[in-house]
Write a protein that holds these residues in place. Structure first.
Motif, PDB file in Angstrom:
ATOM      1  N   GLY A 116       0.801  -1.219   0.000  1.00 27.96           N
ATOM      2  CA  GLY A 116       0.000   0.000   0.000  1.00 27.96           C
ATOM      3  C   GLY A 116       0.833   1.269   0.000  1.00 27.96           C
ATOM      4  O   GLY A 116       0.275   2.363   0.008  1.00 27.96           O
ATOM      5  N   MET A 117       2.165   1.150  -0.017  1.00 28.44           N
ATOM      6  CA  MET A 117       2.994   2.364  -0.018  1.00 28.44           C
ATOM      7  C   MET A 117       2.934   3.087  -1.359  1.00 28.44           C
ATOM      8  O   MET A 117       3.069   4.299  -1.421  1.00 28.44           O
ATOM      9  N   ILE A 118       2.760   2.342  -2.457  1.00 31.10           N
ATOM     10  CA  ILE A 118       2.689   2.952  -3.783  1.00 31.10           C
ATOM     11  C   ILE A 118       1.226   3.156  -4.177  1.00 31.10           C
ATOM     12  O   ILE A 118       0.419   2.223  -4.096  1.00 31.10           O
ATOM     13  N   THR A 119       0.891   4.381  -4.572  1.00 33.48           N
ATOM     14  CA  THR A 119      -0.411   4.655  -5.165  1.00 33.48           C
ATOM     15  C   THR A 119      -0.224   4.628  -6.674  1.00 33.48           C
ATOM     16  O   THR A 119       0.580   5.397  -7.222  1.00 33.48           O
ATOM     17  N   ASP A 169      13.488   4.923  -3.187  1.00 38.35           N
ATOM     18  CA  ASP A 169      13.956   3.537  -3.235  1.00 38.35           C
ATOM     19  C   ASP A 169      12.807   2.541  -3.307  1.00 38.35           C
ATOM     20  O   ASP A 169      12.989   1.430  -3.821  1.00 38.35           O
ATOM     21  N   VAL A 170      11.633   2.921  -2.778  1.00 41.37           N
ATOM     22  CA  VAL A 170      10.456   2.059  -2.920  1.00 41.37           C
ATOM     23  C   VAL A 170      10.135   1.890  -4.409  1.00 41.37           C
ATOM     24  O   VAL A 170       9.851   0.777  -4.880  1.00 41.37           O
ATOM     25  N   LEU A 171      10.195   2.987  -5.161  1.00 40.57           N
ATOM     26  CA  LEU A 171       9.937   2.908  -6.601  1.00 40.57           C
ATOM     27  C   LEU A 171      11.058   2.176  -7.329  1.00 40.57           C
ATOM     28  O   LEU A 171      10.807   1.325  -8.185  1.00 40.57           O
ATOM     29  N   ARG A 172      12.299   2.516  -6.991  1.00 38.24           N
ATOM     30  CA  ARG A 172      13.427   1.838  -7.640  1.00 38.24           C
ATOM     31  C   ARG A 172      13.382   0.337  -7.381  1.00 38.24           C
ATOM     32  O   ARG A 172      13.732  -0.466  -8.260  1.00 38.24           O
ATOM     33  N   GLY A 173      12.952  -0.043  -6.184  1.00 35.57           N
ATOM     34  CA  GLY A 173      12.868  -1.460  -5.846  1.00 35.57           C
ATOM     35  C   GLY A 173      11.832  -2.216  -6.655  1.00 35.57           C
ATOM     36  O   GLY A 173      11.864  -3.447  -6.711  1.00 35.57           O
TER      37      GLY A 173
END
Length: 482
Positions: A268-271, A373-377
């Motif tokens: 749920g961290m990424i919208t 880093d959440v997106l890069r991951g």
């Protein structure tokens, strides 16, 4: 050669820019505040949408739109306008991050089963701001208004519909639809079952049209493009593409990047939003950005952020060992809603105001680097980062951001990129309707004038600061990102 207009209907004002269709150069502009009293502190701000039309008319006064061939509309996201069966507003628009709806958000998560179920269904987990959550609040607190609600629009949908004379056909775009909580960026279709889950019954939803399509033409011959939400319009106005990310420094922070596919995120961290070009715009938000700086300035008795920045520049990378985890209001990334801030590394030599000031800037930027880093991951490529917000101009931010983010940082000159993005969309729709532009390729406008900052020799020091921040975060909140 022609001219088009872009309209930015923000929470507080309307701004209109008139641009050259070929280059995007701003030829003239208009502005007007919304004719509404500012909400009292802590009270919800329901708005009569007619206020948006009144300020639009004032902003367009003095012949501003003379000769304009097409107009694009961008507007504040998450504003929900419930309409009855005759197309009249059931109640004032529910706007912004409405704290009244926090319980309704938790309600909806439970009703569908889990945060993961929502992320899989529509690419985001309900929050207090989203239209689907406001529907749940309406059903629970104003059941008569909920029963009368027959159709749903967002702010830019409603404005486009009004400009076209309230036709039978109501439209929206992928960008706006992706923030509702009842349209999936992954599948490109509505989830009417989620509307029913929230509202208690079905409601008419606007047709989602393509990025280069026109919503219609006014009787006077003015073409109206699809319109979009303010986030998508700003990204389009900046001209970001694959490999680009945008970091916005408000009281809270956000990180978004262009990506070719939707990202369903079980945490749920990424919208998972859609953009205004046919691509996707995954977003990660942090609870604490500039509020960290303001709190530190107050603690140190400084009158403004410029003073805090000047003080921080007297320190060095790493702030003599001070590390600030800036989770002052809890945190969304990582998901630590009940956390408090943490200051570590206190030694006699580090207990100086300039080191605390430096630690505040580094802590804020490291928190945003965590979001990056959440997106890069998830495989999102980030080669260049656009830094937005007044705090992006601070020397302490510009000195630390490239090495902490590990990428080139671009600080655009202040401009209303939201209105410019709406105008660019209008130029696209106009070109496609006239057969001069490809519906898959937007017009190539000149990029934003900007300052470009490279990590350079500071990269190693910046990455050491990141490692120190990560070590403190893991020690204090073990497994926060697992």
């Amino acid at each position: 050669m022609g001219i088009v207009a872009g309209l930015d209907s923000s929470p507080d004002f309307t701004r209109i820019v008139v641009c050259d269709t070929d280059t995007g150069a701003v030829l003239r502009q208009g502005y007007a505040p919304h004719p509404v009293d500012p909400p009292e502190a802590g009270r919800p701000s329901d708005i009569d949408p007619q206020a948006w039309l009144l300020s639009l008319g004032e902003a367009a006064g003095g012949g501003l739109l003379e000769g304009v061939q097409a107009i694009g509309v961008s507007a504040q996201q998450h504003a929900l306008i419930p309409l009855d069966a005759h197309g009249n507003t059931v109640r004032p628009a529910l706007v912004g991050g409405d704290r009244r709806a926090q319980v309704a958000a938790a309600d909806l998560v439970d009703a569908l089963g889990s945060r993961e179920a929502w992320a899989h269904a529509v690419g985001c987990v309900p929050g207090a701001a989203q239209p689907v959550t406001k529907l749940r609040w309406l059903a629970r607190n104003e059941p008569e208004n909920a029963r009368r609600t027959a159709a749903l629009l967002q702010a830019h949908d409603w404005l486009v519909w009004q400009l076209l004379g309230r036709p039978a056909r109501r439209t929206t775009d992928r960008g706006g639809a992706s923030g509702t909580g009842y349209w999936s960026a992954t599948t490109g279709v509505y989830r009417p079952d989620l509307v029913e889950l929230a509202l208690g019954h079905q409601a008419m939803l606007p047709e989602v049209i393509g990025p280069s399509e026109a919503a219609g033409t006014t009787p006077e011959g003015l073409l109206i493009s699809a319109g979009t939400g303010e986030t998508m319009a700003a990204a389009f106005g900046l001209g970001i593409g694959l490999g680009d990310a945008v970091v916005s420094l408000g009281a809270s922070g956000s990180v978004m990047a262009v990506h070719p596919e939707a990202l369903a995120d079980q945490s749920g961290m990424i919208t998972s939003l859609a953009d205004a070009t046919g691509m996707h715009l995954p977003v990660v938000t942090t609870q604490n950005a500039v509020r960290t700086l303001r709190g530190t300035a107050e603690l140190l008795g400084l009158p403004d952020l410029e003073g805090l920045s000047e003080l921080a520049m007297k320190s060095t990378p790493g702030a003599h060992g001070l590390v600030l985890l800036p989770y002052l209001e809890g945190e969304r990334t990582p998901n630590l809603p009940h956390a408090a801030g943490t200051l570590t590394g206190l030694r006699r030599e580090s207990m100086k105001p300039e080191h605390l000031a430096r630690a505040a800037f580094e802590g804020m930027l490291c928190g945003l680097a965590d979001a990056l880093d959440v997106l890069r991951g998830r495989g999102v490529e980030v080669r260049r980062i656009f830094l937005l917000g007044p705090a992006a101009e601070l020397p302490a931010v510009q000195a630390a951001a490239p090495s902490l983010f590990g990428a080139q940082v671009v600080v655009p000159q202040p401009a209303d990129y939201t209105a410019i993005g709406a105008a660019r969309q209008a130029a696209w729709a106009l070109g496609v309707s006239g057969g001069t532009l490809d519906p898959r390729t937007p017009p190539a406008w000149q990029g934003a004038a900007a300052q470009v900052l490279e990590p350079g020799e500071e990269l190693a020091a910046g990455q050491a600061v990141r490692q120190q921040f990560t070590a403190v975060r893991e020690q204090t909140h073990p497994g926060a990102f697992q």
